[in-house]
Design an enzyme around this catalytic site. Structure first.
Site, PDB file in Angstrom:
ATOM      1  N   SER A 166       0.845  -1.195   0.000  1.00 38.02           N
ATOM      2  CA  SER A 166       0.000   0.000   0.000  1.00 38.02           C
ATOM      3  C   SER A 166       0.878   1.241   0.000  1.00 38.02           C
ATOM      4  CB  SER A 166      -0.942  -0.016   1.202  1.00 38.02           C
ATOM      5  OG  SER A 166      -0.223  -0.148   2.392  1.00 38.02           O
ATOM      6  N   CYS A 167       0.242   2.364  -0.237  1.00 38.11           N
ATOM      7  CA  CYS A 167       0.915   3.660  -0.344  1.00 38.11           C
ATOM      8  C   CYS A 167       1.883   3.857   0.827  1.00 38.11           C
ATOM      9  CB  CYS A 167      -0.144   4.762  -0.360  1.00 38.11           C
ATOM     10  SG  CYS A 167       0.527   6.399  -0.612  1.00 38.11           S
ATOM     11  N   PRO A 168       3.091   4.284   0.576  1.00 37.81           N
ATOM     12  CA  PRO A 168       3.660   4.762  -0.697  1.00 37.81           C
ATOM     13  C   PRO A 168       4.483   3.715  -1.435  1.00 37.81           C
ATOM     14  CG  PRO A 168       5.136   5.384   1.054  1.00 37.81           C
ATOM     15  CD  PRO A 168       3.991   4.590   1.699  1.00 37.81           C
TER      16      PRO A 168
END
Length: 81
Positions: free
Chosen positions: A17-19
């Site tokens: 997941s981000c980033p």
């Protein structure tokens, strides 16, 4: 669906997941030669806007296409310099 690009390398960031999808994409693009295309395969829906934003704000890359296939998001990035 097959891409109309000559894919040099595929980066699998499914589950990240981000980033991390952007961080790993940048790292993989750095290893490519000018003109080569990286396919990024992700499961984070946020990667659609994240990778697009990164490509728009980063010199030396071009976002060629993004494809949503069920819950998998594919991004095609060309190194331009």
């Amino acid at each position: 669906m097959s891409s109309q690009f000559d894919i040099t390398e595929t980066l699998d960031v499914k589950g990240a997941s981000c980033p991390m999808p952007v961080v790993k994409t940048k790292s993989a693009i750095d290893d490519l030669a000018e003109g080569e295309v990286l396919e990024v395969v992700a499961t984070d829906s946020g990667s659609m806007s994240d990778i697009e934003g990164w490509a728009d704000s980063t010199g030396g890359v071009e976002l060629l296409d993004q494809v949503e296939d069920d819950d998998v998001f594919k991004h095609y990035v060309r190194k331009t310099e």
